[in-house]
Design a protein around this motif. Sequence first.
Motif, PDB file in Angstrom:
ATOM      1  N   ALA A  85       6.904   3.439   6.362  1.00 17.20           N
ATOM      2  CA  ALA A  85       7.175   3.507   4.927  1.00 17.20           C
ATOM      3  C   ALA A  85       6.532   4.743   4.311  1.00 17.20           C
ATOM      4  N   VAL A  86       5.289   5.020   4.712  1.00 18.66           N
ATOM      5  CA  VAL A  86       4.609   6.214   4.201  1.00 18.66           C
ATOM      6  C   VAL A  86       5.316   7.473   4.703  1.00 18.66           C
ATOM      7  N   ARG A  87       5.698   7.460   5.975  1.00 17.12           N
ATOM      8  CA  ARG A  87       6.397   8.622   6.544  1.00 17.12           C
ATOM      9  C   ARG A  87       7.709   8.885   5.813  1.00 17.12           C
ATOM     10  N   GLU A  88       8.456   7.823   5.515  1.00 22.99           N
ATOM     11  CA  GLU A  88       9.730   7.981   4.818  1.00 22.99           C
ATOM     12  C   GLU A  88       9.520   8.576   3.431  1.00 22.99           C
ATOM     13  N   PHE A  89       8.503   8.073   2.721  1.00 26.76           N
ATOM     14  CA  PHE A  89       8.277   8.601   1.386  1.00 26.76           C
ATOM     15  C   PHE A  89       7.790  10.044   1.437  1.00 26.76           C
ATOM     16  N   TRP A  90       6.871  10.343   2.362  1.00 25.60           N
ATOM     17  CA  TRP A  90       6.359  11.718   2.477  1.00 25.60           C
ATOM     18  C   TRP A  90       7.498  12.690   2.732  1.00 25.60           C
ATOM     19  N   ASN A  91       8.394  12.355   3.662  1.00 23.43           N
ATOM     20  CA  ASN A  91       9.520  13.237   3.968  1.00 23.43           C
ATOM     21  C   ASN A  91      10.454  13.383   2.775  1.00 23.43           C
ATOM     22  N   LYS A  92      10.668  12.280   2.077  1.00 27.07           N
ATOM     23  CA  LYS A  92      11.532  12.329   0.896  1.00 27.07           C
ATOM     24  C   LYS A  92      10.880  13.161  -0.205  1.00 27.07           C
ATOM     25  N   TRP A  93       9.554  13.020  -0.329  1.00 25.21           N
ATOM     26  CA  TRP A  93       8.823  13.766  -1.342  1.00 25.21           C
ATOM     27  C   TRP A  93       8.905  15.266  -1.073  1.00 25.21           C
ATOM     28  N   LYS A 121       0.823  -1.217   0.000  1.00 19.55           N
ATOM     29  CA  LYS A 121       0.000   0.000   0.000  1.00 19.55           C
ATOM     30  C   LYS A 121       0.854   1.263   0.000  1.00 19.55           C
ATOM     31  N   ALA A 122       1.960   1.234   0.722  1.00 17.93           N
ATOM     32  CA  ALA A 122       2.814   2.419   0.809  1.00 17.93           C
ATOM     33  C   ALA A 122       3.377   2.792  -0.557  1.00 17.93           C
ATOM     34  N   VAL A 123       3.740   1.794  -1.345  1.00 15.93           N
ATOM     35  CA  VAL A 123       4.264   2.062  -2.682  1.00 15.93           C
ATOM     36  C   VAL A 123       3.172   2.673  -3.560  1.00 15.93           C
TER      37      VAL A 123
END
Length: 214
Positions: free
Chosen positions: A134-142, A71-73
């Motif tokens: 995983a969602v937090r990591e992507f949001w911060n990277k985004w 789901k995170a992807v």
Amino acid sequence: MTGVLAVTSRPQPPRVAERRKPYRGEERRAAILRALEDLLQQRSLEEIGVADISEAAGVKRNTFYFYFANKAVAVAALLSELFGEMFAGAIPFVEHDSDPADSVRIAIDNTVAAWHKHHLLYHAVLDASHSDAAVREFWNKWLSQFIEPVAATIDSERKAGRARPGPNSLSLASALISMNVTFLDSVGRSGFTAEAAEEARQTLFHVWFSALYS
């Protein structure tokens, strides 16, 4: 300035001759993302299973996993599409091709419009980022990918004598972008009416323009 402001390159729209009917695989992937966005407007990511997304998209569960590992992807893919949607409005600011006040206003208008359109998705992703690493990591990277382009624009405007001297451009860009997210998230949760959107545009324009040019 897109939930944040900034972009990394100018988008290239396809030439008419290159347009084609989407492949079936592309249509399935798009259907999965549309289903996920619709579901996120009804409940949290934690409450949504892959089976729910697959059923809403009209595909089998293994089809979901063909396109997305989890789901995170899939959420990451949704946010990537939103980045492209926000892209165009920031071009006048990052390319310095219009009056500073006009370029900032265009970028802010685009930011608020994009957030207004997708605020339920943004809320769901922000909520999910608190509990899903995983969602937090992507949001911060985004978010982080917006900071350097905005900082580079600030430095360029200062060098040209249009923007006033101030704090470190990276720190300033980070603070302004974080403010956009926090403020627009709050506005959205309170009710994103047309009046609220207009007030948000005026407020964010005032803060950004004052910070950079006042």
